[in-house]
Design a protein around this motif. Sequence first.
Motif, PDB file in Angstrom:
ATOM      1  N   ALA A   1      -3.809   9.808   0.227  1.00 15.54           N
ATOM      2  CA  ALA A   1      -2.467   9.851   0.715  1.00 15.54           C
ATOM      3  C   ALA A   1      -1.793  11.263   0.239  1.00 15.54           C
ATOM      4  CB  ALA A   1      -1.286   8.901  -0.425  1.00 15.54           C
TER       5      ALA A   1
ATOM      6  N   TYR B   1       1.028   4.293  -2.923  1.00 16.49           N
ATOM      7  CA  TYR B   1       0.432   5.524  -2.731  1.00 16.49           C
ATOM      8  C   TYR B   1       1.472   6.210  -1.732  1.00 16.49           C
ATOM      9  CZ  TYR B   1      -3.626   2.753  -4.140  1.00 16.49           C
ATOM     10  OH  TYR B   1      -4.556   1.766  -4.885  1.00 16.49           O
TER      11      TYR B   1
ATOM     12  N   SER C   1      -7.504   5.899  -2.672  1.00 21.30           N
ATOM     13  CA  SER C   1      -6.240   5.991  -1.786  1.00 21.30           C
ATOM     14  C   SER C   1      -5.120   6.949  -2.431  1.00 21.30           C
ATOM     15  CB  SER C   1      -5.757   4.562  -2.077  1.00 21.30           C
ATOM     16  OG  SER C   1      -6.425   3.635  -1.105  1.00 21.30           O
ATOM     17  N   MET C   2      -5.096   7.317  -3.478  1.00 21.53           N
ATOM     18  CA  MET C   2      -4.394   8.176  -3.991  1.00 21.53           C
ATOM     19  C   MET C   2      -4.598   9.826  -3.607  1.00 21.53           C
ATOM     20  SD  MET C   2      -1.598   8.244  -5.700  1.00 21.53           S
ATOM     21  CE  MET C   2      -1.342   6.971  -6.996  1.00 21.53           C
TER      22      MET C   2
ATOM     23  N   HIS D   1      -8.549   3.097  -6.093  1.00 22.65           N
ATOM     24  CA  HIS D   1      -7.280   3.512  -6.631  1.00 22.65           C
ATOM     25  C   HIS D   1      -7.272   4.976  -6.463  1.00 22.65           C
ATOM     26  CE1 HIS D   1      -3.202   2.876  -8.076  1.00 22.65           C
ATOM     27  NE2 HIS D   1      -3.228   3.667  -8.961  1.00 22.65           N
TER      28      HIS D   1
ATOM     29  N   TYR E   1       0.814  -1.169  -0.104  1.00 18.88           N
ATOM     30  CA  TYR E   1      -0.087  -0.054  -0.136  1.00 18.88           C
ATOM     31  C   TYR E   1       0.869   1.248  -0.154  1.00 18.88           C
ATOM     32  CZ  TYR E   1      -3.904   2.925   1.271  1.00 18.88           C
ATOM     33  OH  TYR E   1      -4.902   3.996   1.118  1.00 18.88           O
ATOM     34  N   HIS E   2       2.090   1.261   0.737  1.00 19.21           N
ATOM     35  CA  HIS E   2       2.806   2.344   1.031  1.00 19.21           C
ATOM     36  C   HIS E   2       3.655   2.488  -0.417  1.00 19.21           C
ATOM     37  CE1 HIS E   2       2.251   2.674   5.638  1.00 19.21           C
ATOM     38  NE2 HIS E   2       1.224   2.994   4.719  1.00 19.21           N
TER      39      HIS E   2
ATOM     40  N   GLU F   1       0.906   0.182 -12.151  1.00 23.13           N
ATOM     41  CA  GLU F   1       0.696   0.391 -10.661  1.00 23.13           C
ATOM     42  C   GLU F   1      -1.041   0.224 -10.371  1.00 23.13           C
ATOM     43  OE1 GLU F   1       2.039   4.032  -9.575  1.00 23.13           O
ATOM     44  OE2 GLU F   1       4.247   3.439  -9.411  1.00 23.13           O
ATOM     45  N   HIS F   2      -1.665   0.625 -11.414  1.00 21.35           N
ATOM     46  CA  HIS F   2      -3.256   0.608 -11.110  1.00 21.35           C
ATOM     47  C   HIS F   2      -3.538  -0.994 -10.893  1.00 21.35           C
ATOM     48  CE1 HIS F   2      -7.268  -0.108 -12.608  1.00 21.35           C
ATOM     49  NE2 HIS F   2      -6.950  -0.511 -13.641  1.00 21.35           N
TER      50      HIS F   2
ATOM     51  N   SER G   1       1.376   7.363   0.977  1.00 18.63           N
ATOM     52  CA  SER G   1       0.715   7.495   2.146  1.00 18.63           C
ATOM     53  C   SER G   1       1.808   7.504   3.308  1.00 18.63           C
ATOM     54  CB  SER G   1      -0.270   6.485   2.487  1.00 18.63           C
ATOM     55  OG  SER G   1      -1.030   6.603   3.790  1.00 18.63           O
TER      56      SER G   1
END
Length: 343
Positions: free
Chosen positions: A255, A39, A251-252, A248, A35-36, A216-217, A41
Amino acid sequence: MAKTNPGRFFEDYRLGEVIAHAVPRTVSGGERALYHALYPSRFALASSDEFARASGLPAAPMDDLITFHTVFGKTVPDISLNAVANLGYAEGYFRKPVYPGDTLRSESEVIGLKQNSNGKSGVVYVRTTGRNQRDEVVMEYVRWVMVRKGDLDAPAPETVLPDLAKAVDPADLIIPEGLDFSNYDFTLAGEPHRWGDYEIGEQIDHVDGVTIEEAEHMMATRLWQNTAKVHFDATFRPDGQRLIYGGHVISMARALSFNGLANAQMIVGLNGGAHANPCFSGDTVKAWSEVLDKAETSAPGVGAVRLRLVATKGGDPFRLKGQDGKYLPEVLLDLDFWALMPL
């Protein structure tokens, strides 16, 4: 007899039906690391066990949106495999933090149906509940999806639209047991701005942008085991493009909101949301936020802030809709949620 699953079409849903979704998923530090990687984040509570323990939690919880994506992904084969678009969210509650080692599963109840006037698709409303291995509810939310009809001659069901709250009442927000921001370390968190520094109506340009990459997506969508055809199969849309999973973009944008809202540590309520326009590979996502409301909580040192998070693919910040009341073409996401912040 066919053993493969073509997915459900609009005419296959029945009001009141409860659907148990496969497959349970045990989450780990691997999901956090990925996840990191996907994004930018950096929220401290979900990044550091030590920071989380200093805030009264046993360890760093998984990012709230990891929980959302995992619970959501379980539902896709049964709810949105043949979706045209995921339209919106309401009445979302994050009820318990999820930690590495927890196993999540999902079930959904059909609470509304409405066939579109073209007779080729319809909107399905579901209330989805995610539970852990102890059968505790970790989150629940309502979403509505436009789904294709498989048989265009199938009769339209009776239209039933659920009566949904416009926002989660702050009194109903669930504060994680033990959470205490009395000794919050603003230096380690990355910004000095606390709950009292934000004013209702204030708008924040998060400045930074990230260009969406196809690879990435695709990795993210597979990570959440989201199998919706529009995200994978380039032949499934007339324009030959794979639609970027709306989560997606969520989350983007979340972040990116760290720059200006680094202390909005946990999402605890999802009031509403709309994927205003499609996103495709090559689009550059930027974000801005507006403070909609504020509330105190019973937890020591913890306040709640209601935020509108808007993701765009260009244009000036703080512009959302045109004079016709419709979203501007550059707006990708309009998300309304409650987050916890130190007082």
